[in-house]
Motif scaffolding. Sequence first.
Motif, PDB file in Angstrom:
ATOM      1  N   ASP A 115       0.577  -1.088   0.027  1.00 24.26           N
ATOM      2  CA  ASP A 115       0.045   0.039   0.036  1.00 24.26           C
ATOM      3  C   ASP A 115       0.811   1.312  -0.186  1.00 24.26           C
ATOM      4  O   ASP A 115       0.484   2.192  -0.771  1.00 24.26           O
ATOM      5  CB  ASP A 115      -0.989  -0.075   1.363  1.00 24.26           C
ATOM      6  N   SER A 116       1.808   1.363   0.835  1.00 23.00           N
ATOM      7  CA  SER A 116       2.772   2.567   1.056  1.00 23.00           C
ATOM      8  C   SER A 116       3.400   2.609  -0.302  1.00 23.00           C
ATOM      9  O   SER A 116       3.467   4.008  -0.821  1.00 23.00           O
ATOM     10  CB  SER A 116       3.895   2.260   1.979  1.00 23.00           C
ATOM     11  N   VAL A 117       3.843   1.674  -0.997  1.00 27.23           N
ATOM     12  CA  VAL A 117       4.486   1.849  -2.436  1.00 27.23           C
ATOM     13  C   VAL A 117       3.618   2.437  -3.347  1.00 27.23           C
ATOM     14  O   VAL A 117       3.777   3.262  -4.406  1.00 27.23           O
ATOM     15  CB  VAL A 117       5.265   0.409  -2.985  1.00 27.23           C
ATOM     16  N   LEU A 118       2.262   1.980  -3.426  1.00 25.28           N
ATOM     17  CA  LEU A 118       1.466   2.412  -4.535  1.00 25.28           C
ATOM     18  C   LEU A 118       0.885   3.613  -4.062  1.00 25.28           C
ATOM     19  O   LEU A 118       0.767   4.598  -5.002  1.00 25.28           O
ATOM     20  CB  LEU A 118       0.172   1.440  -4.440  1.00 25.28           C
ATOM     21  N   LEU A 119       0.662   4.024  -2.859  1.00 25.75           N
ATOM     22  CA  LEU A 119      -0.014   5.388  -2.364  1.00 25.75           C
ATOM     23  C   LEU A 119       1.286   6.611  -2.749  1.00 25.75           C
ATOM     24  O   LEU A 119       0.920   7.826  -3.170  1.00 25.75           O
ATOM     25  CB  LEU A 119      -0.237   5.626  -0.911  1.00 25.75           C
ATOM     26  N   THR A 120       2.640   6.163  -2.637  1.00 19.77           N
ATOM     27  CA  THR A 120       3.483   7.004  -2.870  1.00 19.77           C
ATOM     28  C   THR A 120       4.035   7.005  -4.451  1.00 19.77           C
ATOM     29  O   THR A 120       4.733   7.793  -4.887  1.00 19.77           O
ATOM     30  CB  THR A 120       4.792   6.746  -2.113  1.00 19.77           C
ATOM     31  N   SER A 121       3.377   6.391  -5.428  1.00 23.63           N
ATOM     32  CA  SER A 121       3.690   6.199  -6.602  1.00 23.63           C
ATOM     33  C   SER A 121       2.482   6.790  -7.487  1.00 23.63           C
ATOM     34  O   SER A 121       2.268   7.007  -8.621  1.00 23.63           O
ATOM     35  CB  SER A 121       3.671   4.718  -7.220  1.00 23.63           C
ATOM     36  N   GLY A 122       1.572   7.679  -6.735  1.00 18.67           N
ATOM     37  CA  GLY A 122       0.598   8.499  -7.444  1.00 18.67           C
ATOM     38  C   GLY A 122      -0.610   8.279  -7.365  1.00 18.67           C
ATOM     39  O   GLY A 122      -1.827   8.879  -7.786  1.00 18.67           O
ATOM     40  N   PHE A 123      -1.044   6.901  -6.879  1.00 19.51           N
ATOM     41  CA  PHE A 123      -2.361   6.608  -6.651  1.00 19.51           C
ATOM     42  C   PHE A 123      -3.308   7.126  -5.460  1.00 19.51           C
ATOM     43  O   PHE A 123      -2.658   7.308  -4.519  1.00 19.51           O
ATOM     44  CB  PHE A 123      -2.693   5.052  -6.719  1.00 19.51           C
ATOM     45  N   GLN A 124      -4.435   7.624  -5.597  1.00 17.24           N
ATOM     46  CA  GLN A 124      -5.316   8.393  -4.552  1.00 17.24           C
ATOM     47  C   GLN A 124      -5.931   7.311  -3.773  1.00 17.24           C
ATOM     48  O   GLN A 124      -6.280   7.675  -2.788  1.00 17.24           O
ATOM     49  CB  GLN A 124      -6.075   9.359  -5.259  1.00 17.24           C
ATOM     50  N   ILE A 125      -6.441   6.230  -4.110  1.00 19.36           N
ATOM     51  CA  ILE A 125      -7.259   5.314  -3.393  1.00 19.36           C
ATOM     52  C   ILE A 125      -6.894   4.012  -4.122  1.00 19.36           C
ATOM     53  O   ILE A 125      -6.553   3.790  -5.244  1.00 19.36           O
ATOM     54  CB  ILE A 125      -8.813   5.857  -3.555  1.00 19.36           C
ATOM     55  N   LEU A 126      -6.748   2.971  -3.010  1.00 19.56           N
ATOM     56  CA  LEU A 126      -6.275   1.428  -3.183  1.00 19.56           C
ATOM     57  C   LEU A 126      -7.620   0.841  -2.827  1.00 19.56           C
ATOM     58  O   LEU A 126      -8.138   0.853  -1.758  1.00 19.56           O
ATOM     59  CB  LEU A 126      -5.167   1.202  -2.438  1.00 19.56           C
ATOM     60  N   ARG A 127      -8.057  -0.096  -3.722  1.00 17.86           N
ATOM     61  CA  ARG A 127      -9.452  -0.904  -3.340  1.00 17.86           C
ATOM     62  C   ARG A 127      -9.101  -2.450  -3.201  1.00 17.86           C
ATOM     63  O   ARG A 127      -8.395  -2.998  -3.795  1.00 17.86           O
ATOM     64  CB  ARG A 127     -10.488  -0.710  -4.530  1.00 17.86           C
ATOM     65  N   ASP A 128      -9.617  -2.839  -2.044  1.00 17.72           N
ATOM     66  CA  ASP A 128      -9.459  -4.385  -1.651  1.00 17.72           C
ATOM     67  C   ASP A 128     -10.619  -5.053  -1.819  1.00 17.72           C
ATOM     68  O   ASP A 128     -11.737  -4.267  -2.326  1.00 17.72           O
ATOM     69  CB  ASP A 128      -9.019  -4.400  -0.359  1.00 17.72           C
ATOM     70  N   VAL A 129     -10.884  -6.055  -1.567  1.00 18.76           N
ATOM     71  CA  VAL A 129     -11.986  -7.045  -1.624  1.00 18.76           C
ATOM     72  C   VAL A 129     -12.655  -7.486  -0.344  1.00 18.76           C
ATOM     73  O   VAL A 129     -11.984  -7.944   0.709  1.00 18.76           O
ATOM     74  CB  VAL A 129     -11.572  -8.256  -2.583  1.00 18.76           C
ATOM     75  N   ALA A 130     -13.828  -7.338  -0.197  1.00 22.86           N
ATOM     76  CA  ALA A 130     -14.775  -7.934   0.844  1.00 22.86           C
ATOM     77  C   ALA A 130     -15.575  -9.017   0.384  1.00 22.86           C
ATOM     78  O   ALA A 130     -16.224  -8.693  -0.634  1.00 22.86           O
ATOM     79  CB  ALA A 130     -15.616  -6.629   1.524  1.00 22.86           C
ATOM     80  N   LEU A 131     -15.911 -10.105   1.181  1.00 28.00           N
ATOM     81  CA  LEU A 131     -16.641 -11.089   0.916  1.00 28.00           C
ATOM     82  C   LEU A 131     -17.757 -11.143   2.020  1.00 28.00           C
ATOM     83  O   LEU A 131     -17.217 -11.250   3.139  1.00 28.00           O
ATOM     84  CB  LEU A 131     -16.013 -12.451   0.690  1.00 28.00           C
ATOM     85  N   ALA A 132     -18.973 -11.399   1.438  1.00 34.96           N
ATOM     86  CA  ALA A 132     -20.075 -11.615   2.738  1.00 34.96           C
ATOM     87  C   ALA A 132     -19.957 -13.220   2.791  1.00 34.96           C
ATOM     88  O   ALA A 132     -20.680 -13.487   4.012  1.00 34.96           O
ATOM     89  CB  ALA A 132     -21.548 -11.313   1.827  1.00 34.96           C
ATOM     90  N   GLU A 133     -19.846 -14.132   2.044  1.00 33.49           N
ATOM     91  CA  GLU A 133     -19.688 -15.292   2.045  1.00 33.49           C
ATOM     92  C   GLU A 133     -18.514 -16.105   1.874  1.00 33.49           C
ATOM     93  O   GLU A 133     -17.526 -15.759   1.018  1.00 33.49           O
ATOM     94  CB  GLU A 133     -20.736 -16.037   1.076  1.00 33.49           C
ATOM     95  N   ARG A 134     -17.896 -17.072   2.479  1.00 29.84           N
ATOM     96  CA  ARG A 134     -16.450 -17.589   2.543  1.00 29.84           C
ATOM     97  C   ARG A 134     -16.879 -19.018   2.586  1.00 29.84           C
ATOM     98  O   ARG A 134     -17.385 -19.611   3.455  1.00 29.84           O
ATOM     99  CB  ARG A 134     -15.679 -17.200   3.449  1.00 29.84           C
ATOM    100  N   HIS A 135     -15.809 -19.845   1.781  1.00 30.97           N
ATOM    101  CA  HIS A 135     -16.056 -21.101   2.040  1.00 30.97           C
ATOM    102  C   HIS A 135     -14.551 -21.765   2.081  1.00 30.97           C
ATOM    103  O   HIS A 135     -13.506 -21.201   1.760  1.00 30.97           O
ATOM    104  CB  HIS A 135     -16.442 -21.916   0.501  1.00 30.97           C
ATOM    105  N   TYR A 136     -14.631 -23.004   2.355  1.00 36.16           N
ATOM    106  CA  TYR A 136     -13.363 -23.860   2.690  1.00 36.16           C
ATOM    107  C   TYR A 136     -13.547 -25.259   2.449  1.00 36.16           C
ATOM    108  O   TYR A 136     -14.366 -25.975   3.066  1.00 36.16           O
ATOM    109  CB  TYR A 136     -12.848 -23.757   4.171  1.00 36.16           C
ATOM    110  N   LYS A 137     -12.681 -25.755   1.297  1.00 39.13           N
ATOM    111  CA  LYS A 137     -12.913 -27.169   0.893  1.00 39.13           C
ATOM    112  C   LYS A 137     -14.429 -27.528   0.385  1.00 39.13           C
ATOM    113  O   LYS A 137     -14.957 -28.525   0.648  1.00 39.13           O
ATOM    114  CB  LYS A 137     -12.348 -27.992   1.835  1.00 39.13           C
ATOM    115  N   GLY A 138     -15.057 -26.382  -0.154  1.00 39.05           N
ATOM    116  CA  GLY A 138     -16.169 -26.768  -0.687  1.00 39.05           C
ATOM    117  C   GLY A 138     -17.403 -26.703   0.524  1.00 39.05           C
ATOM    118  O   GLY A 138     -18.646 -26.673   0.307  1.00 39.05           O
TER     119      GLY A 138
END
Length: 267
Positions: A141-164
């Motif tokens: 994140d630090s590298v990207l924010l100092t490279s000129g990006f104004q905002i970084l987007r991550d992923v959120a999941l309402a549902e998670r699975h493990y081995k099916g």
Amino acid sequence: MPFHKLLVFFLLLMSLFGCDTPPKHPERAGVALSFDDHFLKEWAALIPLFRKYNAQVTFFINCPDSLSAEDITLLKQLRNEGHEIGYHGTIHGVSTQMIQDLGVEGYLNTEIRPGLSYLNKAGFYPTSYAHPGGNHNTRVDSVLLTSGFQILRDVALAERHYKGFKLYHIPPQYLPQIYYDFDQERVVDALLIDYSANLSQEEMKDALVKAKEKGKAVLLFGHEPLSAPPTAKQYGFDISFLEKILATAQELNLKFYRMSDLPNVKD
């Protein structure tokens, strides 16, 4: 009681007994929609839908080295409609592993700079970045924010699975990380709305209502627009599901935000 049900029960209790203060700026309530990868023709086909609801969104492009002349025309068409063209990496790699193995310069020269160069030559200068696979850490994140990006987007999941097996399913209104508080935060999470998320229209309406009541922006994202359930090799969202989100947002008088708009909303 199964773990996922206990978790939802706990979140419900928190919502019932938590403080319920009125929003400072109710007029800011809105939704920020974004779309990842390289489905240019499919995204361009959604232009009439976005026009219908006066919605502006963000498209995060990966693998820009493979952009054809037709692709660039489509991107320019999307931009001319008021949408944002964001960046999603050159090779869609595992950022934390690359920065560990290659160092900062190696990471930038592998994942960031080459694709940006292709986009720049085509006339695009992205200021928002979506982490490939949601993979990142504070160093990335630090590298990207100092490279000129104004905002970084991550992923959120309402549902998670493990081995099916499904571990849990949390209604979006109980995922605080997907709501933007207009505090100039530059590292954010957006909720996946693809078929695999198994979200209902009722859940999405509740999430949009919460954004309205709290004066926040709810962040949502998907991949390929689909008119039917995905095949084994497809991943994307139901177009009719998206339209329901857009229609509900309009009914609630929610604003539509592009990703780079969010950190620039100030008092």
